[in-house]
Design an enzyme around this catalytic site. Structure first.
Site, mmCIF file in Angstrom:
data_model
loop_
_atom_site.group_PDB
_atom_site.id
_atom_site.type_symbol
_atom_site.label_atom_id
_atom_site.label_comp_id
_atom_site.label_asym_id
_atom_site.label_seq_id
_atom_site.Cartn_x
_atom_site.Cartn_y
_atom_site.Cartn_z
ATOM 1 N N CYS A 81 10.174 4.679 0.831
ATOM 2 C CA CYS A 81 8.878 3.729 1.510
ATOM 3 C C CYS A 81 9.415 2.197 1.519
ATOM 4 O O CYS A 81 10.399 2.087 2.130
ATOM 5 C CB CYS A 81 7.594 3.943 0.493
ATOM 6 S SG CYS A 81 6.248 3.347 1.496
ATOM 7 N N HIS A 110 7.105 9.735 1.321
ATOM 8 C CA HIS A 110 7.031 9.688 0.090
ATOM 9 C C HIS A 110 7.566 11.085 -0.654
ATOM 10 O O HIS A 110 6.514 12.043 -0.509
ATOM 11 C CB HIS A 110 5.818 9.757 -0.596
ATOM 12 C CG HIS A 110 5.298 7.949 -0.410
ATOM 13 N ND1 HIS A 110 5.871 7.041 -1.495
ATOM 14 C CD2 HIS A 110 4.668 7.286 0.437
ATOM 15 C CE1 HIS A 110 5.102 5.903 -1.091
ATOM 16 N NE2 HIS A 110 4.679 5.941 0.121
ATOM 17 N N GLU A 162 8.057 12.532 -3.429
ATOM 18 C CA GLU A 162 7.202 12.687 -4.533
ATOM 19 C C GLU A 162 5.508 13.159 -4.368
ATOM 20 O O GLU A 162 4.997 13.731 -5.119
ATOM 21 C CB GLU A 162 7.026 11.628 -5.633
ATOM 22 C CG GLU A 162 6.167 10.404 -5.286
ATOM 23 C CD GLU A 162 6.587 9.532 -4.152
ATOM 24 O OE1 GLU A 162 5.750 8.477 -3.907
ATOM 25 O OE2 GLU A 162 7.745 9.726 -3.687
#
Length: 213
Positions: free
Chosen positions: A83, A193, A195
């Protein structure tokens, strides 16, 4: 005995979710939150996540004495930017009219409001938030076992525009086509992202942990 991956803690980003995701895929590797330059220098791999405004991110890197360590890591070690961790690799950012680390040639403009039009003619909201497809532009070890066009989770109002088209490792369409992943030597960085991106996000992180550029 595994190596060490440092997740750079400069006060910006959802570090807990990044650390937990990497721990989930790490096999014998130690994951450390690196809040000082020495921890970054000692690590075998470095991850720079980030959420929030670019001026705040750059200010915190400077004030915590981490800028030089991050620049050095980007020159020497397997390096993953996430990001804002992608955006700060480039030069001028429209957000706050600040300079990034200028490691990669390019700029970081805001999505152009006049072109934020969906296929049905409706207006697209900025920030770009939610799941979207990533189309792979190069063969790269971090794309291993991830289908072209796989969907990842995004939250951002700005996007990178590399000066060198050869840096582009992946593109996404939101009103306009934009670069959503870049690669050069030991650096790989993504606008989305991983994650927060379920199976494919974890696969990308696992690929990073095995990557030997």
């Amino acid at each position: 005995m595994g190596g060490t991956v440092a997740v750079v803690d400069y006060g910006m980003g959802n570090l807990r979710s990044v650390v937990k995701a990497i721990e989930h895929v790490a096999s014998g590797d130690r994951v450390v939150l690196a809040a000082c330059a020495a921890d970054i220098a000692a690590a075998d791999r470095v991850v720079v996540p980030g959420q929030g405004a670019m001026p705040d991110c750059m200010r915190e890197l400077e004030s915590r004495g981490l800028r030089a360590a991050v620049v050095k890591a980007a020159a020497e070690k397997p390096f993953l930017g996430i990001c804002v961790g992608l955006q700060l690799l480039f030069g001028h950012a429209e957000e706050g009219d600040v300079m990034g680390l200028d490691i990669l040639p390019g700029r970081v403009p805001r999505f152009p409001s006049a072109r934020m039009i969906a296929a049905d003619g409706s207006r697209l909201k900025v920030p770009h938030m939610g799941w979207n497809e990533v189309h792979q532009r190069i063969a790269h070890p971090l794309w291993h076992d991830i289908a072209d066009g796989a969907r990842f989770y995004f939250v951002h109002s700005y996007c990178v525009v590399p000066d060198d088209a050869g840096l582009c490792a992946g593109t996404t369409h939101y009103g306009i086509p934009f670069t959503s992943a870049v690669a050069r030597d030991n650096i790989f960085a993504v606008q989305f992202h991983p994650e927060k991106s379920a199976r494919d996000g974890l696969q990308l992180l696992a690929n990073f942990m095995r990557w030997t550029p």
